[in-house]
Design a protein around this motif. Structure first.
Motif, PDB file in Angstrom:
ATOM      1  N   GLN A   5      -8.454-118.672  17.230  1.00  0.00           N
ATOM      2  CA  GLN A   5      -9.621-119.429  17.064  1.00  0.00           C
ATOM      3  C   GLN A   5     -10.919-118.890  16.806  1.00  0.00           C
ATOM      4  O   GLN A   5     -11.805-119.275  16.096  1.00  0.00           O
ATOM      5  N   ILE A   6     -11.141-117.604  17.729  1.00  0.00           N
ATOM      6  CA  ILE A   6     -12.405-116.959  17.191  1.00  0.00           C
ATOM      7  C   ILE A   6     -12.436-116.587  15.843  1.00  0.00           C
ATOM      8  O   ILE A   6     -13.612-116.675  15.057  1.00  0.00           O
ATOM      9  N   THR A   7     -11.501-115.930  15.502  1.00  0.00           N
ATOM     10  CA  THR A   7     -11.243-115.308  13.949  1.00  0.00           C
ATOM     11  C   THR A   7     -11.482-116.671  12.992  1.00  0.00           C
ATOM     12  O   THR A   7     -12.220-116.482  11.902  1.00  0.00           O
ATOM     13  N   ALA A   8     -10.879-117.772  13.347  1.00  0.00           N
ATOM     14  CA  ALA A   8     -11.247-118.983  12.577  1.00  0.00           C
ATOM     15  C   ALA A   8     -12.437-119.397  12.351  1.00  0.00           C
ATOM     16  O   ALA A   8     -12.849-119.723  11.328  1.00  0.00           O
ATOM     17  N   ALA A   9     -13.255-119.391  13.492  1.00  0.00           N
ATOM     18  CA  ALA A   9     -14.515-119.684  13.520  1.00  0.00           C
ATOM     19  C   ALA A   9     -15.491-118.869  12.766  1.00  0.00           C
ATOM     20  O   ALA A   9     -16.339-119.446  12.096  1.00  0.00           O
ATOM     21  N   VAL A  10     -15.087-117.529  12.947  1.00  0.00           N
ATOM     22  CA  VAL A  10     -15.922-116.614  12.308  1.00  0.00           C
ATOM     23  C   VAL A  10     -15.965-116.901  10.954  1.00  0.00           C
ATOM     24  O   VAL A  10     -16.651-116.749   9.900  1.00  0.00           O
ATOM     25  N   CYS A  11     -14.356-116.840  10.319  1.00  0.00           N
ATOM     26  CA  CYS A  11     -14.146-117.192   9.064  1.00  0.00           C
ATOM     27  C   CYS A  11     -15.021-118.397   8.376  1.00  0.00           C
ATOM     28  O   CYS A  11     -15.545-118.503   7.113  1.00  0.00           O
ATOM     29  N   ALA A  12     -14.917-119.547   9.093  1.00  0.00           N
ATOM     30  CA  ALA A  12     -15.434-120.514   8.678  1.00  0.00           C
ATOM     31  C   ALA A  12     -16.956-120.567   8.451  1.00  0.00           C
ATOM     32  O   ALA A  12     -17.547-121.118   7.648  1.00  0.00           O
ATOM     33  N   THR A  13     -17.520-119.813   9.327  1.00  0.00           N
ATOM     34  CA  THR A  13     -18.916-119.717   9.477  1.00  0.00           C
ATOM     35  C   THR A  13     -19.338-118.776   8.482  1.00  0.00           C
ATOM     36  O   THR A  13     -20.253-119.209   7.830  1.00  0.00           O
ATOM     37  N   TYR A  14     -18.767-117.953   8.304  1.00  0.00           N
ATOM     38  CA  TYR A  14     -19.079-116.856   7.133  1.00  0.00           C
ATOM     39  C   TYR A  14     -18.854-117.373   5.725  1.00  0.00           C
ATOM     40  O   TYR A  14     -19.857-117.384   4.926  1.00  0.00           O
ATOM     41  N   ALA A  15     -17.829-118.578   5.413  1.00  0.00           N
ATOM     42  CA  ALA A  15     -17.814-119.029   4.318  1.00  0.00           C
ATOM     43  C   ALA A  15     -18.919-120.275   4.230  1.00  0.00           C
ATOM     44  O   ALA A  15     -19.502-120.383   3.043  1.00  0.00           O
ATOM     45  N   GLN A  16     -19.216-120.931   5.522  1.00  0.00           N
ATOM     46  CA  GLN A  16     -20.362-122.006   5.363  1.00  0.00           C
ATOM     47  C   GLN A  16     -21.792-121.408   4.857  1.00  0.00           C
ATOM     48  O   GLN A  16     -22.388-122.020   4.082  1.00  0.00           O
ATOM     49  N   VAL A  17     -21.958-120.162   5.506  1.00  0.00           N
ATOM     50  CA  VAL A  17     -23.118-119.654   5.034  1.00  0.00           C
ATOM     51  C   VAL A  17     -23.182-118.640   3.666  1.00  0.00           C
ATOM     52  O   VAL A  17     -24.360-118.269   3.323  1.00  0.00           O
ATOM     53  N   GLY A  18     -22.065-118.503   3.301  1.00  0.00           N
ATOM     54  CA  GLY A  18     -21.986-117.661   1.921  1.00  0.00           C
ATOM     55  C   GLY A  18     -22.019-116.440   1.998  1.00  0.00           C
ATOM     56  O   GLY A  18     -22.645-115.639   1.147  1.00  0.00           O
ATOM     57  N   VAL A  19     -21.690-115.905   3.321  1.00  0.00           N
ATOM     58  CA  VAL A  19     -21.490-114.392   3.488  1.00  0.00           C
ATOM     59  C   VAL A  19     -20.761-113.680   2.285  1.00  0.00           C
ATOM     60  O   VAL A  19     -19.696-113.927   2.018  1.00  0.00           O
ATOM     61  N   ARG A  20     -21.597-112.736   1.449  1.00  0.00           N
ATOM     62  CA  ARG A  20     -20.816-111.942   0.467  1.00  0.00           C
ATOM     63  C   ARG A  20     -20.780-110.598   0.723  1.00  0.00           C
ATOM     64  O   ARG A  20     -19.852-109.837  -0.009  1.00  0.00           O
ATOM     65  N   LEU A  21     -21.451-110.065   1.776  1.00  0.00           N
ATOM     66  CA  LEU A  21     -21.272-108.679   2.126  1.00  0.00           C
ATOM     67  C   LEU A  21     -21.260-108.372   3.458  1.00  0.00           C
ATOM     68  O   LEU A  21     -21.809-108.986   4.266  1.00  0.00           O
ATOM     69  N   VAL A  22     -20.169-107.488   3.911  1.00  0.00           N
ATOM     70  CA  VAL A  22     -19.974-107.192   5.527  1.00  0.00           C
ATOM     71  C   VAL A  22     -19.915-105.666   5.478  1.00  0.00           C
ATOM     72  O   VAL A  22     -19.307-105.055   5.123  1.00  0.00           O
ATOM     73  N   LEU A  23     -20.994-105.335   6.592  1.00  0.00           N
ATOM     74  CA  LEU A  23     -20.944-103.956   6.719  1.00  0.00           C
ATOM     75  C   LEU A  23     -20.510-103.759   8.091  1.00  0.00           C
ATOM     76  O   LEU A  23     -21.148-104.269   9.090  1.00  0.00           O
ATOM     77  N   ILE A  24     -19.810-102.687   8.208  1.00  0.00           N
ATOM     78  CA  ILE A  24     -19.030-102.411   9.636  1.00  0.00           C
ATOM     79  C   ILE A  24     -19.391-100.606   9.426  1.00  0.00           C
ATOM     80  O   ILE A  24     -18.907 -99.774   8.907  1.00  0.00           O
TER      81      ILE A  24
END
Length: 189
Positions: A5-24
């Motif tokens: 559920q956490i993973t799904a929420a993170v993915c949905a949020t990233y898609a909603q705000v249009g994240v294009r770059l993730v730095l780890i």
């Protein structure tokens, strides 16, 4: 919430705000052979498949770490291109990126008596002293600024920089080659 559920929420949020770059960062600390490391590797794999963004993993000496070994590591390696960044170059064609970096760092200083332009004039020395490593340079300038505040001088000089001991890599790199000779500075017995 469960992990799914956490993973799904993170993915949905990233898609909603249009994240294009993730730095780890600190990816070299991930060991897929431990329970938590395996879970994290699986999560990263899942995220790269579900998020329409470019993932950048930053770490130290990742090619020789456990990160890309074994089944999980192979899955991560299959989704990544390794770009090895060595030392920050002193010169790049006609440009001087290290000097430009020093200039920007100096502009961020808030020292009352520091002379603007004095650190960029030491670019060659600073590159040699730090091995061109940005982290070593940042530590050196930060410590020199702290010392300048504490001693009341409010300025950084070459002498004040020389008085600071840096990380092992930088200190080993900066030692004059003659120090590595087995007899230099020591008496033979």
């Amino acid at each position: 919430m469960t992990q799914a559920q956490i993973t799904a929420a993170v993915c949905a949020t990233y898609a909603q705000v249009g994240v294009r770059l993730v730095l780890i960062d600190e990816i070299h600390r991930l060991n897929p052979y431990t329970a938590t490391g395996a879970e994290t590797a699986d999560l990263l794999k899942d995220l790269t498949e579900r998020i329409g963004a470019t993932f950048v993993y930053a770490g130290i000496d990742v090619a020789r770490s456990e990160l890309f070994s074994g089944v999980r590591g192979a899955q991560l390696a299959g989704r990544a291109s390794l770009i090895d960044f060595g030392s920050f170059p002193a010169r790049l064609g006609q440009q001087e990126p290290f000097k430009e970096l020093i200039t920007l760092m100096e502009q961020a200083l808030d020292l009352d008596h520091h002379k603007a332009g004095s650190l960029p004039r030491l670019a060659s020395y600073l590159h040699e002293r730090t091995g061109g490593k940005i982290g070593s340079l940042a530590r050196l300038i930060r410590q020199a600024a702290i010392d300048a505040i504490c001693d009341g001088s409010e300025r950084i000089t070459r002498a004040s920089l020389e008085a600071i001991q840096l990380d092992h890599f930088a200190e080993e790199h900066y030692r004059p080659r003659t120090r590595h000779s087995p007899t230099h500075g020591r008496s033979r017995r």
